[in-house]
Design an enzyme around this catalytic site. Structure first.
Site, PDB file in Angstrom:
ATOM      1  N   ASN A 269     -64.730  56.351  69.327  1.00 42.33           N
ATOM      2  CA  ASN A 269     -63.662  56.992  68.544  1.00 42.33           C
ATOM      3  C   ASN A 269     -62.776  57.850  69.473  1.00 42.33           C
ATOM      4  O   ASN A 269     -63.092  57.990  70.656  1.00 42.33           O
ATOM      5  CB  ASN A 269     -64.311  57.835  67.435  1.00 42.33           C
ATOM      6  N   CYS A 271     -62.260  61.005  70.272  1.00 39.82           N
ATOM      7  CA  CYS A 271     -62.729  62.083  71.180  1.00 39.82           C
ATOM      8  C   CYS A 271     -63.974  61.695  71.957  1.00 39.82           C
ATOM      9  O   CYS A 271     -64.540  62.510  72.696  1.00 39.82           O
ATOM     10  CB  CYS A 271     -62.930  63.362  70.388  1.00 39.82           C
ATOM     11  N   GLY A 272     -64.444  60.465  71.802  1.00 35.41           N
ATOM     12  CA  GLY A 272     -65.485  59.925  72.676  1.00 35.41           C
ATOM     13  C   GLY A 272     -66.916  60.124  72.224  1.00 35.41           C
ATOM     14  O   GLY A 272     -67.838  59.605  72.853  1.00 35.41           O
ATOM     15  N   GLU A 273     -67.121  60.859  71.125  1.00 30.25           N
ATOM     16  CA  GLU A 273     -68.504  61.185  70.764  1.00 30.25           C
ATOM     17  C   GLU A 273     -69.184  60.097  69.938  1.00 30.25           C
ATOM     18  O   GLU A 273     -70.391  60.157  69.711  1.00 30.25           O
ATOM     19  CB  GLU A 273     -68.558  62.529  70.020  1.00 30.25           C
ATOM     20  N   THR A 419     -65.308  69.328  66.493  1.00 30.22           N
ATOM     21  CA  THR A 419     -65.122  70.271  65.375  1.00 30.22           C
ATOM     22  C   THR A 419     -63.885  71.157  65.536  1.00 30.22           C
ATOM     23  O   THR A 419     -63.931  72.349  65.241  1.00 30.22           O
ATOM     24  CB  THR A 419     -66.370  71.169  65.128  1.00 30.22           C
TER      25      THR A 419
END
Ligand code: ADP
Length: 570
Positions: A269, A271-273, A419
């Site tokens: 996704n 942001c990479g998480e 977040t």
């Protein structure tokens, strides 16, 4: 409810249902009731006699006590017509016009609903290769990425947020050098984060200074060789220059691919998480660790019982989201429900360390990170196994690499998200990042200034009779508590901020969380402006050796317009 002023503002501006004139038609409390009710309603699908009101009250309390919050699309859309609740999507891009423009269309629908999309462009043939049907010349992945970027630019997500994308290219793609430099001008491709997909083979070749193959994605043939160390250094140069591209370790993502028979994981996704298979989506949620700290015998410690209860209810909540979600495409619904991945994570990590008096950049903090995340993943798994007893395991469970003795409802349980907005609502530090700055000075419209002080620092200084506005202004100017010589030593040691922490400790903290997280960890490794390319290269190697799934770095001041500035008015 415990919301602070910033939280109220963000919710009013972006989350509450509005009428045609843009005025909210629900209250903040009403929003949480809407979400709790919609998500609890999934329980009735499994058991008609269930008391959904009880579940609703449980979810409502957990959110309004700021113990757990689901990702933004759930807060915005649950219980509404749109009803799209996931933050993370990955879409396939095959080497054909149909596939490329189908992906753009699908991404548009997802962005409209508040989700973010990731793509691997590795299958697209390189710039300059021939196109059989027309005898023309292919434009290559980077020019198509610009089309994706423009489409994103044009779509406003219901006025709430603009779309976000991740673009990934494998290290062995013939256009890799152009990809590495394609954001040198950071006014280009602005709606994308970029990551180079590295392989272990490449990392070994880079270490040994050997050549590696570039492969034509269309024919599968080797077309050229490059020196791996030279290319590695180019990635480092580019990241040093302005933070782009990041790197991800593809073999590692695939070692944790729970259903390898379904194909390879090629992308994450924005942001990479969250690594995902093509057409898979995932919904995230975060536990606010500051709400999990209790007083015991005069000191502050984690309340493990409360954390366990919260994890259990959060897993229940996130599994329900999969059920009531209205998916933007049938294919996404199908793929998502095959593995039923959820991404439970944490926020307020740095703040909870402050509450316990543990400096972020210490061995003690790293060990506590391991302990907290081991606990969450373990208890989360148990909760998902309990759910499987009444609701069944995810459909591909038997095919998955998970231990077969305990059916699980969800293919993955944990993910650590940035977040960005949730932490504002939760009034805590974001994700597992350190505190960026303890004091902000905000300009208010009529020219007056408002001081915004980290609540934990404020409470500690007030307790010791040290709080003053003049001191807060100095901290804002200096950009760090640690620089204020007249403050007690323990306060200067504990209240560290991003730039007091060495890049090595940033990586070690990321790695500590990663070791016990099913999916990945969103984290930026911050460098001072003076950091060298060599410092960056060392951190990349360290991240690789410590088992991280990727790295994003940022050198202070390396972009003209950065989001957060030390000591400057926001
Ligand atoms: P939030 O705090 O709003 O829930 P996060 O900052 O934790 O969101 O980001 C989680 C994920 O949500 C991101 O990795 C991305 O997939 C998605 N996301 C974040 N911002 C956007 C955006 N502006 N547009 C689309 N998706 C986004």
């Amino acid at each position: 409810m415990k919301l602070n002023a910033n939280a109220e503002t963000v919710l009013k501006q972006r989350y509450l249902i509005k009428d045609e004139d843009g005025n909210p038609v629900e209250t903040v409390d009403g929003m949480f009731r809407r979400v709790a009710k919609a998500i609890a309603s999934a329980d009735a699908l499994h058991d008609k006699n269930t008391d959904t009101e009880k579940v609703e009250a449980l979810f409502y309390d957990m959110m309004t006590n700021l113990e757990f919050l689901p990702n933004s699309p759930t807060l915005m859309n649950a219980g509404r017509d749109l009803g799209q609740l996931s933050a993370c999507f990955v879409l396939p891009v095959e080497d054909s016009m149909e596939s490329i423009f189908e992906a753009i269309k699908q991404a548009a629908l997802i962005h409209k609903s508040g989700g973010g999309t990731g793509f691997s462009f590795s299958r697209l043939r390189q710039e300059g290769s021939t196109v059989n049907s027309t005898g023309g010349v292919a434009s290559g992945p980077i020019s198509f990425m610009k089309v994706f970027n423009m489409a994103t630019e044009a779509i406003k997500q219901g006025g709430s947020r603009r779309g976000a994308n991740m673009g990934i290219l494998r290290i062995d793609h013939p256009d890799i050098l152009k990809f590495i430099d394609c954001k040198a001008d950071n006014t280009e491709i602005t709606n994308f984060n970029l990551s180079v997909g590295l392989t272990e083979e490449f990392m070994k070749a880079a270490e040994a200074g050997k050549d590696y193959d570039l492969v034509d994605p269309h024919t599968g043939k080797m077309i050229k060789q490059l020196n791996a160390r030279t290319v590695f250094n180019k990635i480092v140069d580019a990241a040093w220059r302005n933070g782009e591209p990041g790197i991800i370790f593809l073999d590692r993502l695939n070692r944790d691919n729970i259903v390898p028979e379904q194909g390879k994981i090629e992308a994450t996704n924005p942001c990479g998480e969250q690594p995902l298979l093509p057409h898979e989506s995932c919904n995230l949620g975060s536990i606010n660790l500051t709400q999990m700290v209790k007083e015991e015998n005069g000191s502050r410690v984690f309340d493990w019982d409360k954390l366990e209860r919260t994890v259990k209810h959060a897993v229940h909540f996130l599994d329900n989201v999969i059920e009531v979600n209205k998916y933007p495409l049938e294919q996404i619904e199908f793929t998502t429900k095959q593995t039923r991945k959820i991404g439970l994570g944490v926020m307020g990590w740095a703040d909870s360390l402050l509450m316990m008096g543990i400096p972020y950049n210490t061995e003690e903090a790293v060990q506590l990170a391991e302990k907290v995340m081991t606990f969450i993943t373990e208890k989360g798994r148990q909760a998902s196994q309990e759910l499987a007893q009444s609701r069944g395991a995810f459909p591909l469970f038997k095919q998955s690499i998970l231990p077969q003795d305990k059916p699980q409802r969800n293919g993955t349980i944990t993910t650590i998200a940035p977040t960005g907005t949730l932490s504002i609502i939760g009034g805590c530090s974001s994700g597992v990042e350190p505190v960026f700055a303890y004091v902000f000075i905000r300009n208010i419209m009529d020219g007056t200034e408002m001081l915004e002080v980290n609540p934990i620092l404020k409470a500690e200084l007030e307790k010791r009779g040290l709080y003053s506005e003049a001191l807060m202004r100095r901290i804002a100017q200096e950009g760090a508590v640690s620089h204020i010589k007249e403050l007690p030593e323990d306060i200067r040691r504990v209240f560290v901020s991003t730039h007091d922490i060495s890049p090595e400790y940033h990586v070690r903290m990321q790695a500590a969380f990663q070791r016990h997280t099913d999916n990945a960890v969103s984290k930026t490794v911050n460098f001072s402006n003076e950091a060298t390319r060599d410092d960056v290269a060392k951190v990349y190697s360290l991240a690789f050796s410590l088992g991280c799934k990727g790295v994003t770095i940022y050198r202070d001041g390396s972009r003209d317009e950065q989001v957060l500035n030390i000591g400057k008015v926001k």
